[in-house]
Motif scaffolding. Structure first.
Motif, PDB file in Angstrom:
ATOM      1  N   UNK A  41      17.504  28.258  -6.511  1.00 19.27           N
ATOM      2  CA  UNK A  41      16.633  27.112  -6.252  1.00 19.27           C
ATOM      3  C   UNK A  41      17.246  26.165  -5.239  1.00 19.27           C
ATOM      4  N   UNK A  42      18.588  26.097  -5.227  1.00 19.75           N
ATOM      5  CA  UNK A  42      19.228  25.266  -4.212  1.00 19.75           C
ATOM      6  C   UNK A  42      18.848  25.771  -2.827  1.00 19.75           C
ATOM      7  N   UNK A  43      18.844  27.089  -2.646  1.00 18.52           N
ATOM      8  CA  UNK A  43      18.507  27.640  -1.332  1.00 18.52           C
ATOM      9  C   UNK A  43      17.056  27.325  -0.965  1.00 18.52           C
ATOM     10  N   UNK A  44      16.146  27.444  -1.968  1.00 16.30           N
ATOM     11  CA  UNK A  44      14.737  27.116  -1.692  1.00 16.30           C
ATOM     12  C   UNK A  44      14.613  25.644  -1.304  1.00 16.30           C
ATOM     13  N   UNK A  45      15.244  24.773  -2.106  1.00 18.37           N
ATOM     14  CA  UNK A  45      15.177  23.336  -1.830  1.00 18.37           C
ATOM     15  C   UNK A  45      15.771  23.010  -0.475  1.00 18.37           C
ATOM     16  N   UNK A  51      13.166  22.349   6.798  1.00 15.43           N
ATOM     17  CA  UNK A  51      11.813  22.323   7.360  1.00 15.43           C
ATOM     18  C   UNK A  51      11.396  20.893   7.682  1.00 15.43           C
ATOM     19  N   UNK A  52      11.687  19.968   6.769  1.00 13.88           N
ATOM     20  CA  UNK A  52      11.310  18.571   7.014  1.00 13.88           C
ATOM     21  C   UNK A  52      12.069  17.999   8.199  1.00 13.88           C
ATOM     22  N   UNK A  53      13.373  18.326   8.256  1.00 14.19           N
ATOM     23  CA  UNK A  53      14.165  17.816   9.372  1.00 14.19           C
ATOM     24  C   UNK A  53      13.643  18.362  10.696  1.00 14.19           C
ATOM     25  N   UNK A  54      13.180  19.613  10.645  1.00 14.47           N
ATOM     26  CA  UNK A  54      12.662  20.240  11.855  1.00 14.47           C
ATOM     27  C   UNK A  54      11.399  19.507  12.303  1.00 14.47           C
ATOM     28  N   UNK A  55      10.557  19.159  11.341  1.00 12.24           N
ATOM     29  CA  UNK A  55       9.344  18.396  11.666  1.00 12.24           C
ATOM     30  C   UNK A  55       9.719  17.049  12.283  1.00 12.24           C
ATOM     31  N   UNK A  56      10.819  16.451  11.808  1.00 11.11           N
ATOM     32  CA  UNK A  56      11.190  15.121  12.278  1.00 11.11           C
ATOM     33  C   UNK A  56      12.035  15.165  13.545  1.00 11.11           C
ATOM     34  N   UNK A  57      12.255  16.372  14.095  1.00 11.46           N
ATOM     35  CA  UNK A  57      13.039  16.467  15.334  1.00 11.46           C
ATOM     36  C   UNK A  57      12.363  15.659  16.432  1.00 11.46           C
ATOM     37  N   UNK A  63       4.815  20.310  13.839  1.00 12.69           N
ATOM     38  CA  UNK A  63       5.156  21.502  13.054  1.00 12.69           C
ATOM     39  C   UNK A  63       4.308  21.573  11.786  1.00 12.69           C
ATOM     40  N   UNK A  64       4.318  20.498  10.987  1.00 11.12           N
ATOM     41  CA  UNK A  64       3.472  20.475   9.786  1.00 11.12           C
ATOM     42  C   UNK A  64       2.700  19.171   9.743  1.00 11.12           C
ATOM     43  N   UNK A  65       1.561  19.221   9.095  1.00  7.43           N
ATOM     44  CA  UNK A  65       0.664  18.060   9.037  1.00  7.43           C
ATOM     45  C   UNK A  65       1.091  17.120   7.917  1.00  7.43           C
ATOM     46  N   UNK A  66       0.505  15.929   7.930  1.00  7.38           N
ATOM     47  CA  UNK A  66       0.893  14.890   6.971  1.00  7.38           C
ATOM     48  C   UNK A  66       0.809  15.386   5.529  1.00  7.38           C
ATOM     49  N   UNK A  67      -0.319  15.997   5.174  1.00  4.00           N
ATOM     50  CA  UNK A  67      -0.516  16.414   3.786  1.00  4.00           C
ATOM     51  C   UNK A  67       0.521  17.469   3.389  1.00  4.00           C
ATOM     52  N   UNK A  68       0.748  18.438   4.263  1.00  4.61           N
ATOM     53  CA  UNK A  68       1.746  19.465   3.966  1.00  4.61           C
ATOM     54  C   UNK A  68       3.119  18.827   3.819  1.00  4.61           C
ATOM     55  N   UNK A  69       3.410  17.862   4.708  1.00  8.62           N
ATOM     56  CA  UNK A  69       4.713  17.204   4.647  1.00  8.62           C
ATOM     57  C   UNK A  69       4.891  16.522   3.287  1.00  8.62           C
ATOM     58  N   UNK A  70       3.831  15.857   2.819  1.00 15.53           N
ATOM     59  CA  UNK A  70       3.908  15.197   1.509  1.00 15.53           C
ATOM     60  C   UNK A  70       4.216  16.208   0.410  1.00 15.53           C
ATOM     61  N   UNK A  71       3.565  17.369   0.502  1.00 17.01           N
ATOM     62  CA  UNK A  71       3.806  18.376  -0.537  1.00 17.01           C
ATOM     63  C   UNK A  71       5.210  18.952  -0.416  1.00 17.01           C
ATOM     64  N   UNK A  72       5.683  19.102   0.837  1.00 12.60           N
ATOM     65  CA  UNK A  72       7.026  19.666   1.027  1.00 12.60           C
ATOM     66  C   UNK A  72       8.077  18.726   0.453  1.00 12.60           C
ATOM     67  N   UNK A  73       7.967  17.412   0.736  1.00 13.31           N
ATOM     68  CA  UNK A  73       9.044  16.548   0.213  1.00 13.31           C
ATOM     69  C   UNK A  73       8.956  16.399  -1.299  1.00 13.31           C
ATOM     70  N   UNK A 470      21.491  18.875  10.354  1.00 13.75           N
ATOM     71  CA  UNK A 470      20.990  19.798   9.324  1.00 13.75           C
ATOM     72  C   UNK A 470      21.304  21.236   9.720  1.00 13.75           C
ATOM     73  N   UNK A 471      21.285  21.532  11.030  1.00 15.97           N
ATOM     74  CA  UNK A 471      21.609  22.906  11.444  1.00 15.97           C
ATOM     75  C   UNK A 471      23.083  23.208  11.198  1.00 15.97           C
ATOM     76  N   UNK A 472      23.937  22.208  11.530  1.00 15.82           N
ATOM     77  CA  UNK A 472      25.384  22.415  11.293  1.00 15.82           C
ATOM     78  C   UNK A 472      25.627  22.636   9.800  1.00 15.82           C
ATOM     79  N   UNK A 473      25.006  21.765   8.993  1.00 14.69           N
ATOM     80  CA  UNK A 473      25.216  21.847   7.550  1.00 14.69           C
ATOM     81  C   UNK A 473      24.796  23.217   7.017  1.00 14.69           C
ATOM     82  N   UNK A 474      23.621  23.668   7.453  1.00 17.25           N
ATOM     83  CA  UNK A 474      23.124  24.939   6.928  1.00 17.25           C
ATOM     84  C   UNK A 474      24.034  26.088   7.343  1.00 17.25           C
ATOM     85  N   UNK A 475      24.534  26.054   8.593  1.00 16.92           N
ATOM     86  CA  UNK A 475      25.417  27.158   8.978  1.00 16.92           C
ATOM     87  C   UNK A 475      26.687  27.129   8.142  1.00 16.92           C
ATOM     88  N   UNK A 476      27.197  25.912   7.827  1.00 16.43           N
ATOM     89  CA  UNK A 476      28.369  25.830   6.959  1.00 16.43           C
ATOM     90  C   UNK A 476      28.087  26.379   5.576  1.00 16.43           C
TER      91      UNK A 476
END
Lengths: 539, 207
Positions: A41-45, A51-57, A63-73, A470-476
Motif C-alpha cells: 500500500x505504501x507503493x500505491x500511495x 501523480x499529484x506532484x506531476x500534475x503540479x509541475x 494531466x488530471x482534472x480537478x475532480x480526479x485530483x480531489x479523488x487522488x489526494x 519527488x523524482x529523486x525521492x522515488x528513485x532512492x
C-alpha cells in the motif's frame, strides 16, 4: 526434537505453503504479513503522490482534472494514513519484535493478532472497492469533513466503513500489546528494564485503544446521515459541522501520535546500539512517551482555530499544543546526549535515525508555528500544513520505518543487504525528501492553498523544484527496495548479532526459531542498554 | 510441533489475568464507542431542550422500566452463575445462564414491540410522520434508534457469547479451576446492562 540441546527450526522454515502464512498464529509471521501488505500500500500511495506532484509541475489541469485530483489526494491520504502509517511500525515491527524484546514467545492473544491482520485486509478491500464500485472514490480529503462528505455523490460511505474496520484492527493490536507488556515480560524484567521500543508501543497502544472508538462511531454517523438524511452534521438540514470536526479530531489528533511514538521508539533502539553506549536518560525517554500520549489527547482543537471556537478554548488548545513540544524535545536531547562520546559506527540504520531527528526537528518546529494562534490564521489550509505533516510523518515515521527495516533485516531473514547500496539509497532519499517537501513550507507561507490541482504563476518555480524532488525521492526508494529484495534472495549470511546489540532479540538466532528462544534469555544487568564496555559507564 | 524448551512466561500458557485484563481494555473501547454518541446526545439536547422533551413523551416508560428490571435481574443471574462455577456447581451455573439468556430474549422481544409501535406511527427516519417533525425531534428519534439499536446489537452479541460459554461449561472446559471466559462474558453482560442504565433515563425519564 527429543534432544534438548537441538535447536528448533527457524520460523521461516517450519511450515511451507500459503495457508501456513495467512492463517499463522506466530507473531513473527503475522508481522511479515503486515510488512508485505503495508509495503504494497505504501507503493500505491507513493505512486498517487508522484501523480499529484506531476500534475503540479506546471499550472493548469494538464494531466488530471480537478475532480480526479480531489479523488487522488483523498485516496492518497486514506491509504497512507489508515493502511500504511498507522499499522506500519506497531503492526510490523511491534508484532515481530515486542515479544522477542520482552523475552517471551508470542503476544498474549495470538488468535486476536491474526484477526487484526484479517480485519486490516478486509478494511483495505473496502477502501479499494471504491475504485471499482459505486460512483468513484471519495473526493473529500481523508478528513471526511461534513457537510461535503454528506453531500458529495462519490462513494464516501464505503471509504468511511473501511476506516471503521481498520480502526478495529488497530484497537485489537493495541489491546494485545498492552496485555503482552503487562503479563509476558521475562522473569526479572520490570517496567523500567523494558527496551524503550516497548515503552513507545505501550504508550501508542493506549492511544489506539482510547481514541479509535470515537472516530468509529463518528464515521458510522456520517454513513447514517448519508443514508437517512438526518441533520447531524450538515447545516443545511440543521446539523452542526463543527461538532463533526471535534469528534473527528478527538481521535485523529491522538492518531498522529500513534504514528509518531513508535518511530521514536525505533530511534531509541538504534542510537544506543550504534553508539555502543547506554541510553542517556532512560526514564526520561520512557515517561516522555507516556506524557506525549497523555497531553496529545487534549490538543485536538488546534486543528480548528479557524473553524469557530471561543477565545479561551483557543488559548488553552494552543498552550497545550506547545506542551507537547516539551517531552518531544526531551527525547531529542537524550538521543543527542547518548551519541555524545559514544563509539559511533556509522551504519545505515543510524543514518536513518539521524535523518529522523533532522526531519522531525523541522516537522516539529513547523508544528509549533501551526499551533500558534496568530500564525495559524495565516497558515491554515495552506501548503505549509502539507509540508509540516509530511516532515513529521514521512521524514519522521517513514524514515524510522526504513531505519528499522535496515536495523532488523539481518535478524528477520538472517541475511545482510549490500551496505554500500543502502548508504547510497539513503543519501538519495534524504536529498529527494527535502527537495520535495521544503519548498512546500515556503509555498505555504507565500499563500498557496493546499488541495488544489492548480496554482498561480508566481508559485511555479518552487512547485517545479518540489516535483523534481519527488523524482529523486522515488528513485532512492526504488533503489532501497531493490537492494533489500536482493539482500533477501542473495544476501550474505549474517551472524546472530551483526550490530553488537544487547537487547534480547540479539541473543537469539537469525532468523529466530519458532518459539523465539532455545534457552531462557539473560537480562542485561543494570538496564537494557548497559553496554559492558561503555567508556564512562554513566547511567 | 513439539519443541524442546518452553519459556516460563510463554504467551501460550493459560493466563486468567491476561484474559481478564484484555476484557477490561475491550470494555473501555466499548464505553468510548457509546461515549461518542453520548457527546452527540448531550450537544443536541442542550441545543434543542424543548424538542427532546416533547419527543420523549412518545416513549413508553412502562416498557422501558420493565426492560430495566429484566436486564438488572439478568446481571444478577450471570454474577451468581460465576460464583456457582467457582464453587464447583456447574449444573446450577448452567441454569442461571439459561435464565440470563431468557432475560435477554425478553428484553429483545419488548424492544421489538416498542420499535414496532414507533415504526407504525411513522417515526422511523425518512417516514412521513418523521419528516413532518421539527429538526430537534428528528434528532431525538434518530439518536433513540441509533443508540438503542447499537445497544440491542450488543445484547445479541452478549447472548451469543453466553451461549458459547454454556457450551463450554457442558463440555467441562470451563470449570472450577478455569473459568475466566465465563467471567469475561459476565463483564461484557454487565457493560451491556450499564449502558442501558444510562440510556433509560436519557431517553425515557428526563423531563
Amino acid at each position: 526434537m527429543t534432544d534438548s540441546s537441538m535447536s528448533q527450526p527457524s520460523y521461516l522454515n517450519i511450515k511451507k505453503g500459503l495457508f501456513s502464512w495467512i492463517f499463522t498464529l506466530d507473531h513473527k509471521r503475522i508481522g511479515l504479513l503486515y510488512l508485505y501488505s503495508v509495503g504494497a500500500f505504501f507503493l500505491v500511495g507513493a505512486a498517487l503522490g508522484v501523480l499529484m506532484r506531476l500534475e503540479l509541475l506546471n499550472p493548469g489541469g494538464d494531466l488530471i482534472e480537478a475532480q480526479t485530483y480531489n479523488q487522488v489526494f483523498t485516496l492518497h491520504g486514506v491509504i497512507m494514513i489508515f493502511l500504511f502509517i498507522i499499522p506500519s511500525i506497531p503492526a510490523v515491527f511491534g508484532n515481530f519484535f515486542l515479544p522477542i524484546m520482552l523475552g517471551t514467545d508470542d503476544v498474549a492473544f495470538p488468535r486476536l493478532n491474526l484477526m487484526s491482520w484479517w480485519l486490516y485486509v478486509i478494511g483495505a478491500l473496502f477502501a479499494l472497492s471504491t475504485l471499482v464500485f459505486g460512483d468513484g472514490p471519495a473526493d473529500t480529503g481523508w478528513t471526511f469533513y461534513a457537510p461535503y462528505s454528506v453531500k458529495t455523490g462519490t462513494n464516501v460511505s464505503m471509504s468511511v466503513l473501511a476506516a471503521f474496520i481498520l480502526g478495529f484492527s488497530s484497537i485489537l493490536t493495541g489491546l494485545n500489546f498492552i496485555v503482552t507488556i503487562h503479563r509476558l515480560r521475562a522473569p526479572g524484567m520490570g517496567f523500567n528494564q523494558m527496551p524503550l521500543f516497548s515503552w513507545a508501543l505501550y504508550a501508542t497502544s493506549w492511544i489506539q485503544l482510547l481514541a479509535t472508538p470515537i472516530i468509529g462511531i463518528t464515521l458510522l454517523m456520517i454513513v447514517a446521515e448519508r443514508m437517512l438524511g438526518i441533520g447531524l452534521f450538515d447545516p443545511s438540514i440543521g446539523g452542526d459541522p463543527i461538532l463533526y470536526q471535534h469528534l473527528f479530531w478527538i481521535y485523529s489528533h491522538p492518531a498522529v501520535y500513534i504514528m509518531a511514538l513508535p518511530a521514536m521508539g525505533i530511534v531509541s533502539e538504534i542510537i544506543p546500539t550504534f553508539a555502543q553506549r547506554t541510553i542517556f536518560g532512560y526514564k526520561a525517554i520512557a515517561y516522555s512517551s507516556m506524557a506525549i500520549a497523555f497531553v496529545g489527547y487534549f490538543v485536538w482543537g488546534h486543528h480548528m482555530f479557524t473553524s469557530g471556537m471561543s477565545g479561551p478554548a483557543a488559548y488553552i488548545f494552543s498552550i497545550l499544543t506547545f506542551f507537547v513540544a516539551i517531552p518531544t524535545s526531551i527525547k531529542v536531547f537524550n538521543w543527542l546526549a547518548t551519541m555524545y562520546k559514544g563509539s559511533i559506527s556509522i551504519e545505515v540504520p543510524l543514518l536513518y535515525a539521524v535523518g529522523f531527528i533532522f526531519n522531525f526537528l523541522i516537522g516539529g518546529l513547523t508544528g509549533l508555528v501551526n499551533g500558534a494562534l496568530a500564525a495559524d490564521v495565516h497558515l491554515h489550509d495552506t501548503y505549509f500544513v502539507v509540508g509540516h505533516f509530511h516532515y513529521v510523518m514521512f521524514g519522521g515515521t517513514g524514515f524510522a520505518f526504513f531505519g528499522a527495516l535496515h536495523y532488523w533485516f539481518p535478524k528477520i531473514w538472517g541475511k545482510m543487504y549490500n551496505k554500500l547500496v543502502a548508504n547510497v539509497a539513503f543519501a538519495i532519499i534524504f536529498i529527494g525528501f527535502n527537495t520535495l517537501y521544503f519548498p512546500m513550507l515556503i509555498l505555504g507561507i507565500m499563500g498557496m492553498p493546499r488541495r488544489y490541482y492548480d496554482y498561480l504563476p508566481e508559485f511555479h518555480s518552487l512547485n517545479q523544484i518540489s516535483t523534481y524532488g519527488s523524482w529523486i525521492l522515488v528513485s532512492g526508494l526504488l533503489l532501497m527496495i531493490y537492494n533489500l529484495i536482493r539482500g533477501y534472495f542473495n544476501g550474505t549470511k549474517t551472524t546472530d548479532n551483526p550490530w553488537n546489540g544487547i537487547t534480547l532479540e540479539w541473543q537469539t538466532k537469525s532468523p529466530p526459531p519458532l518459539h523465539n528462544f532455545d534457552k531462557a534469555p539473560e537480562l542485561v544487568k543494570g538496564g537494557p542498554y548497559n553496554y559492558p564496555n561503555a567508556i564512562d559507564g554513566s547511567h | 510441533m513439539e519443541h524442546s524448551f518452553v519459556l516460563p512466561n510463554s504467551g501460550h500458557n493459560y493466563d486468567a489475568k491476561a484474559s481478564k485484563l484484555g476484557m477490561w481494555l475491550f470494555l473501555y473501547t466499548e464505553l468510548l464507542l457509546f461515549g461518542g454518541l453520548f457527546i452527540v446526545y448531550m450537544v443536541y439536547r442542550s441545543l434543542n431542550p424543548d424538542a427532546f422533551l416533547i419527543a420523549s413523551f412518545n416513549l413508553n416508560v412502562w416498557m422501558g422500566t420493565i426492560n430495566t428490571v429484566v436486564l438488572l435481574t439478568s446481571s444478577m443471574t450471570i454474577a451468581m452463575s460465576i460464583t456457582a462455577v467457582q464453587l464447583g456447581n456447574s449444573k446450577l451455573s448452567l441454569q442461571l445462564l439459561l435464565l440470563t439468556v431468557l432475560a435477554a430474549v425478553v428484553f429483545l422481544v419488548i424492544k421489538y414491540f416498542e420499535w414496532g409501535a414507533k415504526i407504525e406511527h411513522g417515526l422511523w427516519p425518512g417516514m412521513d410522520h418523521f419528516i413532518s417533525l421539527s429538526h430537534g425531534e428528528q434528532l431525538y428519534f434518530f439518536l433513540y434508534f441509533f443508540m438503542t439499536g447499537l445497544h440491542g446489537l450488543h445484547v445479541i452479541v452478549g447472548m451469543i457469547f453466553i451461549i458459547v460459554v454454556m457450551n463450554k461449561i457442558k463440555k467441562g472446559s470451563i470449570n472450577k479451576d478455569k473459568n475466566q471466559l465465563l467471567e469475561n462474558s459476565g463483564l461484557y453482560w454487565h457493560l451491556v446492562d450499564l449502558i442501558w442504565i444510562y440510556l433509560f433515563p436519557l431517553f425515557y425519564l428526563i423531563h
